[in-house]
Design an enzyme around this catalytic site. Structure first.
Site, mmCIF file in Angstrom:
data_model
loop_
_atom_site.group_PDB
_atom_site.id
_atom_site.type_symbol
_atom_site.label_atom_id
_atom_site.label_comp_id
_atom_site.label_asym_id
_atom_site.label_seq_id
_atom_site.Cartn_x
_atom_site.Cartn_y
_atom_site.Cartn_z
ATOM 1 N N ILE A 23 34.338 35.330 42.056
ATOM 2 C CA ILE A 23 33.731 34.112 41.515
ATOM 3 C C ILE A 23 33.305 33.175 42.653
ATOM 4 O O ILE A 23 32.194 32.640 42.654
ATOM 5 C CB ILE A 23 34.706 33.420 40.542
ATOM 6 C CG1 ILE A 23 34.926 34.320 39.313
ATOM 7 C CG2 ILE A 23 34.195 32.046 40.127
ATOM 8 C CD1 ILE A 23 36.043 33.883 38.383
ATOM 9 N N TYR A 153 51.132 33.147 35.383
ATOM 10 C CA TYR A 153 49.676 32.896 35.478
ATOM 11 C C TYR A 153 49.258 31.849 34.449
ATOM 12 O O TYR A 153 48.570 30.879 34.764
ATOM 13 C CB TYR A 153 48.917 34.207 35.254
ATOM 14 C CG TYR A 153 47.416 34.087 35.477
ATOM 15 C CD1 TYR A 153 46.873 34.157 36.759
ATOM 16 C CD2 TYR A 153 46.541 33.904 34.406
ATOM 17 C CE1 TYR A 153 45.501 34.043 36.969
ATOM 18 C CE2 TYR A 153 45.170 33.783 34.605
ATOM 19 C CZ TYR A 153 44.658 33.867 35.884
ATOM 20 O OH TYR A 153 43.294 33.756 36.085
ATOM 21 N N VAL A 186 36.519 38.389 33.419
ATOM 22 C CA VAL A 186 35.352 38.664 34.247
ATOM 23 C C VAL A 186 35.771 39.773 35.206
ATOM 24 O O VAL A 186 36.875 39.724 35.768
ATOM 25 C CB VAL A 186 34.974 37.398 35.062
ATOM 26 C CG1 VAL A 186 33.901 37.700 36.072
ATOM 27 C CG2 VAL A 186 34.553 36.274 34.135
HETATM 28 N N1 LIG Z 1 38.205 37.216 37.149
HETATM 29 C C1 LIG Z 1 38.582 36.695 35.983
HETATM 30 O O1 LIG Z 1 38.539 37.342 34.920
HETATM 31 C C2 LIG Z 1 39.084 35.280 35.914
HETATM 32 C C3 LIG Z 1 39.285 34.732 34.653
HETATM 33 C C4 LIG Z 1 39.780 33.429 34.559
HETATM 34 C C5 LIG Z 1 40.054 32.709 35.699
HETATM 35 N N2 LIG Z 1 39.857 33.265 36.916
HETATM 36 C C6 LIG Z 1 40.211 32.455 38.101
HETATM 37 O O2 LIG Z 1 39.097 32.325 38.963
HETATM 38 C C7 LIG Z 1 39.543 32.197 40.322
HETATM 39 C C8 LIG Z 1 38.850 33.233 41.192
HETATM 40 O O3 LIG Z 1 39.175 34.530 40.711
HETATM 41 P P1 LIG Z 1 38.366 35.837 41.122
HETATM 42 O O4 LIG Z 1 38.199 36.633 39.894
HETATM 43 O O5 LIG Z 1 37.188 35.492 41.962
HETATM 44 O O6 LIG Z 1 39.487 36.573 41.986
HETATM 45 P P2 LIG Z 1 39.364 37.378 43.362
HETATM 46 O O7 LIG Z 1 40.634 38.126 43.504
HETATM 47 O O8 LIG Z 1 38.082 38.140 43.419
HETATM 48 O O9 LIG Z 1 39.289 36.196 44.441
HETATM 49 C C9 LIG Z 1 40.406 35.385 44.743
HETATM 50 C C10 LIG Z 1 40.336 35.048 46.211
HETATM 51 O O10 LIG Z 1 41.436 34.189 46.512
HETATM 52 C C11 LIG Z 1 41.841 34.503 47.841
HETATM 53 N N3 LIG Z 1 43.214 34.020 48.050
HETATM 54 C C12 LIG Z 1 44.334 34.387 47.361
HETATM 55 N N4 LIG Z 1 45.382 33.740 47.855
HETATM 56 C C13 LIG Z 1 44.932 32.944 48.857
HETATM 57 C C14 LIG Z 1 45.562 32.041 49.754
HETATM 58 N N5 LIG Z 1 46.878 31.839 49.728
HETATM 59 N N6 LIG Z 1 44.809 31.384 50.655
HETATM 60 C C15 LIG Z 1 43.471 31.588 50.711
HETATM 61 N N7 LIG Z 1 42.813 32.449 49.907
HETATM 62 C C16 LIG Z 1 43.550 33.116 48.988
HETATM 63 C C17 LIG Z 1 41.770 36.027 47.881
HETATM 64 O O11 LIG Z 1 41.762 36.530 49.205
HETATM 65 C C18 LIG Z 1 40.472 36.269 47.121
HETATM 66 O O12 LIG Z 1 39.350 36.351 47.996
HETATM 67 C C19 LIG Z 1 41.068 32.340 40.258
HETATM 68 O O13 LIG Z 1 41.658 31.056 40.179
HETATM 69 C C20 LIG Z 1 41.296 33.079 38.947
HETATM 70 O O14 LIG Z 1 42.576 32.850 38.418
HETATM 71 C C21 LIG Z 1 39.381 34.531 37.051
#
Ligand SMILES: NC(=O)c1ccc[n+]([C@@H]2O[C@H](COP(=O)([O-])OP(=O)(O)OC[C@H]3O[C@@H](n4cnc5c(N)ncnc54)[C@H](O)[C@@H]3O)[C@@H](O)[C@H]2O)c1
Length: 248
Positions: A23, A153, A186
């Protein structure tokens, strides 16, 4: 006829995106296309390297106060200030509450929620002082739905919703808006392994009135809108971007 970019008014905006995953990286691409200056922060070098040119990058772990303060200082240093913060880091560990270890609870809350507090606080200091700012956090449909195996979560995302509301109220008179987007499922690194399990993708899709899971491109418009000058009077909202998932 003004272009979409003129309408958003993001040209020249100084944007810090925390989390260059699925995202976050999609948002970074669109902010750069809208003419913004972007600093991307992630703890994973490979995520930052995959962004290619267009955004400045900084490898930092955002689970510490120092890491969050350093991220904001780096934005001020490398972008000349900070107008927009997007918090897009998060992890999940799908196990029932009875099997959830203290370490997993602490790790998930620290990454998903405490980092939002620490980074929001550091960015808030700069934005309140400047009299302008936009903060956008990634909540989730899990903030209001009781998905099994999502204890820490879901708690972290419910916490995001309330943190956003309090920050929004405290900073509203200072020109700083604070909102969240709440995506449904997503497909990104966060969800792929789970969605690839037999029947899981079909099961989740069947619960979405729109008839499909989300894509990262479904989220970029809402994030850029909340960051834009058009959203100046929108604050304290959690915008569900879920194809109607939370309606059923
Ligand atoms: N993908 C989904 O279905 C979905 C749905 C609802 C909410 N979200 C939320 O959207 C946000 C992004 O999710 P995403 O799907 O892009 O996930 P993703 O795993 O693709 O990206 C998350 C990123 O966070 C980074 N990260 C994790 N811990 C870290 C830390 N301590 N310091 C710095 N960077 C750190 C990771 O390296 C990764 O690049 C999150 O908060 C997730 O909970 C995602």
């Amino acid at each position: 006829m003004p272009s979409v970019n003129d309408w958003l008014g993001l040209s020249g905006a100084r944007v810090l995106v925390a989390g260059a995953g699925g995202i976050g990286s999609a948002c970074i691409k669109e902010f750069v296309a809208a003419g913004a200056s972007v600093l991307a922060v992630d703890r994973d070098d490979s995520r930052l390297a995959a962004l290619g040119p267009g955004a400045a990058t900084e490898r930092l772990d955002l689970t510490t106060t120092e890491g969050c303060d350093d991220a904001v200082a780096a934005a001020q240093d490398r972008l000349g200030g900070l107008d927009v913060l997007v918090h897009s880091i998060g992890v999940n560990h799908r196990v029932p509450i009875l099997e959830t270890a203290d370490e997993d609870w602490n790790r998930i809350l620290e990454i998903n929620l405490t980092s939002a507090f620490r980074l929001g606080r550091a960015a808030g200091r700069v934005m309140v002082e400047a009299g302008f700012g936009r903060q956008i956090y990634c909540s989730s449909v899990s903030s209001i739905l009781a998905h099994p195996d999502h204890g820490p979560y879901a708690a972290s995302k419910g916490g995001i919703n309330q943190l956003v509301r309090v920050m929004a109220r405290e900073w509203a008179s200072r020109g700083v808006t604070v909102n969240a987007i709440a995506p449904g499922y997503v497909e990104t690194e966060l969800t792929r392994t789970h969605l690839d399990r037999p029947g899981v993708r079909e099961h989740y899709t069947s619960m979405v009135p729109a008839g499909r899971l989300g894509t990262v491109n479904d989220l970029t418009g809402p994030v850029l809108y909340l960051a834009s000058r058009q959203a100046a009077f929108v604050t304290g909202h959690v915008l569900y971007v879920d194809g109607g998932r939370t309606l059923v």
